[in-house]
Motif scaffolding. Structure first.
Motif, short mmCIF file in Angstrom:
data_model
loop_
_atom_site.label_atom_id
_atom_site.label_comp_id
_atom_site.label_asym_id
_atom_site.label_seq_id
_atom_site.Cartn_x
_atom_site.Cartn_y
_atom_site.Cartn_z
N SER A 61 -18.71 -8.16 11.66
CA SER A 61 -17.28 -7.65 11.34
C SER A 61 -17.24 -6.06 11.41
N LYS A 62 -16.14 -5.59 12.13
CA LYS A 62 -16.24 -4.16 12.33
C LYS A 62 -14.85 -3.85 11.56
N MET A 63 -15.18 -2.73 10.74
CA MET A 63 -13.90 -2.54 9.84
C MET A 63 -13.17 -1.13 10.33
N GLY A 64 -11.96 -1.38 10.33
CA GLY A 64 -11.09 -0.29 10.41
C GLY A 64 -10.03 -0.16 9.48
N TRP A 65 -9.13 0.97 9.56
CA TRP A 65 -8.08 1.26 8.60
C TRP A 65 -6.71 1.21 8.98
N PHE A 66 -5.75 1.11 8.45
CA PHE A 66 -4.44 1.00 9.34
C PHE A 66 -3.43 1.60 8.23
N PRO A 67 -2.37 2.42 8.57
CA PRO A 67 -1.46 3.23 7.61
C PRO A 67 -0.40 2.24 6.88
N VAL A 68 -0.25 2.59 5.90
CA VAL A 68 1.02 1.99 4.94
C VAL A 68 2.26 2.45 5.32
N THR A 69 3.27 1.72 5.43
CA THR A 69 4.69 2.24 6.02
C THR A 69 5.51 2.72 4.69
N PHE A 70 6.02 3.62 4.53
CA PHE A 70 6.66 4.19 3.43
C PHE A 70 8.14 4.47 3.65
N THR A 71 9.02 4.08 2.92
CA THR A 71 10.41 4.54 3.15
C THR A 71 11.05 5.44 2.15
N ARG A 72 11.33 4.86 0.83
CA ARG A 72 11.75 5.67 -0.05
C ARG A 72 11.13 5.75 -1.61
N TYR A 73 10.00 4.94 -1.67
CA TYR A 73 9.45 4.82 -2.99
C TYR A 73 8.00 5.40 -3.04
N THR A 74 8.04 6.34 -4.11
CA THR A 74 6.67 7.03 -4.21
C THR A 74 5.75 6.20 -5.28
N PRO A 75 4.68 6.21 -5.04
CA PRO A 75 3.59 5.44 -5.85
C PRO A 75 3.54 6.07 -7.09
N VAL A 76 3.62 5.26 -8.11
CA VAL A 76 3.36 5.78 -9.67
C VAL A 76 2.37 4.97 -10.32
N GLU A 77 2.17 5.35 -11.37
CA GLU A 77 1.31 4.46 -12.14
C GLU A 77 1.91 2.98 -12.69
N ARG A 78 1.60 2.06 -12.73
CA ARG A 78 2.40 0.95 -12.89
C ARG A 78 2.22 0.62 -14.41
N HIS A 79 3.30 0.26 -15.18
CA HIS A 79 3.31 -0.09 -16.39
C HIS A 79 4.21 -1.42 -16.51
N TYR A 80 3.63 -2.31 -17.39
CA TYR A 80 4.55 -3.54 -17.67
C TYR A 80 4.91 -3.97 -19.04
#
Ligand SMILES: Cc1cc2nc3c(=O)[nH]c(=O)nc-3n(C[C@H](O)[C@H](O)[C@H](O)COP(=O)(O)OP(=O)(O)OC[C@H]3O[C@@H](n4cnc5c(N)ncnc54)[C@H](O)[C@@H]3O)c2cc1C
Length: 594
Positions: free
Chosen positions: A575-594
């Motif tokens: 298997s040959k590995m590669g990477w692919f970008p994530v699409t962002f619109t308006r949500y900035t990643p933050v630490e998750r808390h539940y």
């Protein structure tokens, strides 16, 4: 000469995604000839076992809103979902709920108003899982199948096992590429005959791969044949390292207790009688997202606060006794029956033992937002696809929704494509078909070897349970990969039963072939992702790393054995590995808390 059949559209898989795609395609043009091919009878497709609900925003007047569903989905995904895709899911879902209603879906309803009811599910800010008691998949499947049967031009090929994707020249585009869908090869299980089935357009809806684990909620038929067909045809598998472990699989079978049980108010308890989730998710408790709950459970077990089940396995319990007999009978009747039959416990009277269990593959065939694969004329929908709705962790009740939304989208797109390419030559080189015949009949059916393929299958799935579970570490993953590759090159490729008709021995060995390659991709993906994100929790890398790993993995099949991992002992293929970008619109990643 192999027998040949022709259609305008081939849909491979008759679960929720496949059936929704067929209805959608036929609504574009009722003259299109559509084949739905399935290795099992329609109503034995894995989708019938979906239990708890399908998420959608339908109560805006009571405070719910689509923005919140979009954000919950993206937060649940640990910010790896493509944000435009999550938005498409949410905006399309209310229509699908009412569409099913109009086709006859018996949604559970509120007693007072008669309106469709919804229940809580993990990771949501509002109760938005639309349900039908605890049998949502069965009723959705029945409704979709009934609707399909109204159309004479949807033809079902039940108990036909597809083995490969056929490709051809792109003569319509003027380019001479071999990257155009032309059909599939398949074995009619009743006769054992081998066919090529041709069409200008196809949709892969072959479901998830959860049977690569032993302790699994999936149907026994949920093997990665469709993923592997795409992979062998040169298409990428995306984000395969993200395997969801549902918190509540019963022992010893692994059958699911729906998240709806916690949605209705069920408690998770440890051997101190403590509702331990208060330590890990003080706000949401048992209704945190699945990755959070499963990790908390494994931590409780590792720290000695689990129960010992009679099989020797450590577990926790879910307590539903306080809900009362009437509510359980009315809303959770299916899981009560499962508890009695498969664990000998009536959930009305006592807590039932449960443990995190393999339940869903966030990864799948790489597609764009419309479900289009990297091959012209070929789409993928449902759990087999990775359009990146769920990122690193799916929220419960969003999968049946994904099947409906992208079944509809891909069905329409494939129909328009088929209408525009009807005149295309569907010539398929005989060489391709002969190569596939050679691979399966010389390579497997007439193969020789000492290793019992059923034992090899068990060894593979036990290895995945032991080495690529909720918590992972580099040593285990590397050992798991080594083991999978040892199995791969051992002599399991043979079939004892040489009957032509209904040769399930042959089909089982064919499934194992795809399981080995797919398990390898899961392990390689996991070894390459040096962080903890969603369902992928690495002991050495306990934090999310947005600087280096806020991106999708892509795995391409290579026959030459080139491999992106450090321990490539395999010399057969890789298997040959590669990477692919994530699409962002308006949500900035933050630490998750539940
Ligand atoms: C126990 C359980 C409960 C769940 N409950 C929920 C829930 O409440 N809500 C929710 O949103 N999600 C739920 N999920 C997840 C959800 O059910 C699945 O993700 C979804 O049903 C998958 O549907 P699908 O159409 O993609 O594929 P499937 O229903 O898995 O169908 C796959 C189809 O592909 C065919 N196929 C496969 N390989 C081949 C081949 N080689 N040749 C021909 N045909 C082939 C099969 O015959 C089958 O028809 C649950 C999952 C499980 C395991």
């Amino acid at each position: 000469m192999t027998d040949s059949i022709s259609y305008d559209i081939l849909i491979i898989g008759s679960g929720i995604a496949g059936l929704r795609a067929a209805i959608s395609a036929v609504s574009v043009d009722s003259k299109l000839r559509i084949a739905v091919i399935s290795k099992v009878q329609v109503m034995r497709s894995h989708s019938v076992s979906a239990e708890g609900g399908t998420a959608a925003v339908i109560f805006e007047e009571e405070g719910d809103n689509q923005e919140s569903h979009i954000y919950d989905t993206i937060k649940g995904s640990d910010f790896l979902a493509d944000q435009d895709v999550a938005e498409k899911l949410v905006r399309s879902m209310p229509f699908e709920i009412y569409q099913l209603d109009h086709w006859g879906m018996p949604w559970s309803r509120r007693k007072e108003s008669g309106r469709i009811d919804q229940r809580w599910f993990g990771g949501y800010s509002f109760p938005r899982a639309t349900y039908a008691q605890d049998k949502v998949g069965f009723f959705e499947m029945q409704t979709l199948y009934d609707t399909c049967l109204k159309h004479d031009n949807i033809h079902f090929y039940n108990e036909w096992f597809c083995t490969s994707i056929l490709t051809g020249d792109g003569n319509h585009s003027g380019k001479n590429s071999n990257n155009n869908f032309r059909g599939v090869t398949a074995i009619e299980m009743k006769s054992g005959n081998f066919f090529k089935i041709k069409a200008p357009a196809g949709i892969i809806c072959t479901g998830g791969a959860g049977r690569i684990y032993s302790f699994s909620t999936y149907a026994y038929s949920s093997t990665p044949d469709g993923l592997d067909m795409a992979y062998r045809a040169g298409l990428a598998l995306k984000d395969m390292e993200f395997v969801q472990f549902h918190p509540t699989g019963i022992l010893p079978s692994g059958i699911l207790i729906t998240e709806g049980a916690r949605g209705e108010g069920g408690y998770l308890i440890n051997n101190q009688g403590e509702r331990f989730m208060k330590k890990y998710a003080p706000k949401s408790l048992e209704l945190a997202s699945r990755d959070v709950v499963s990790r908390a459970m494994m931590k409780e077990i590792e720290e000695g606060r689990g129960f010992k089940h009679e099989t020797g396995v450590h577990c926790l319990k879910i307590d539903l006794t306080h809900l009362g007999a009437e509510r359980i009978r009315e809303r959770l009747g299916g899981i009560r029956e499962i508890g009695i039959k498969f664990s000998g416990i009536d959930i009305i009277n006592e807590p039932i033992e449960i443990r995190p269990v393999c339940h869903y593959m966030m990864g799948g065939i790489h597609t764009n937002i419309d479900g289009a694969t990297e091959m012209k004329g070929l789409w993928a929908a449902g759990e087999a696809a990775c359009n990146s709705t769920h990122g690193a962790n799916r929220l419960g009740a969003n999968s049946t929704g994904e099947c409906l939304v992208w079944g509809k989208i891909t069905g329409e797109l494939a129909a328009h494509y088929a209408l525009n390419h009807k005149s295309d030559s569907l010539e398929i080189s005989e060489h391709q078909v002969l190569e596939e015949e050679k691979r399966i009949y010389d390579g497997i059916f007439r193969g020789n070897g000492q290793i019992n393929p059923y034992e090899a299958r068990k060894e593979l799935t036990d290895t995945m349970d032991a080495k690529a579970h909720v918590f992972r570490n580099e040593k285990d993953l590397a050992e798991g990969l080594k083991k999978v590759r040892e199995i791969k090159v051992s002599t399991w490729k043979h079939v004892d039963d040489h009957a032509r008709e209904y040769n399930t021995n042959f089909i089982n060995v064919m499934e194992l072939d795809s399981m080995i390659r797919t398990a390898e991709v899961v392990l390689i993906g996991a070894l390459n992702r040096h962080e903890t994100r969603g369902a992928h929790a690495m002991k050495e890398y306990p934090k999310r790393d947005d600087i280096n790993f806020l991106k999708h993995t892509l795995a391409y099949y290579t026959a030459s054995g080139i491999s992106a991992d450090r321990d490539n002992i395999n010399n057969e293929d890789g298997s040959k590995m590669g990477w692919f970008p994530v699409t962002f619109t308006r949500y900035t990643p933050v630490e998750r808390h539940y």
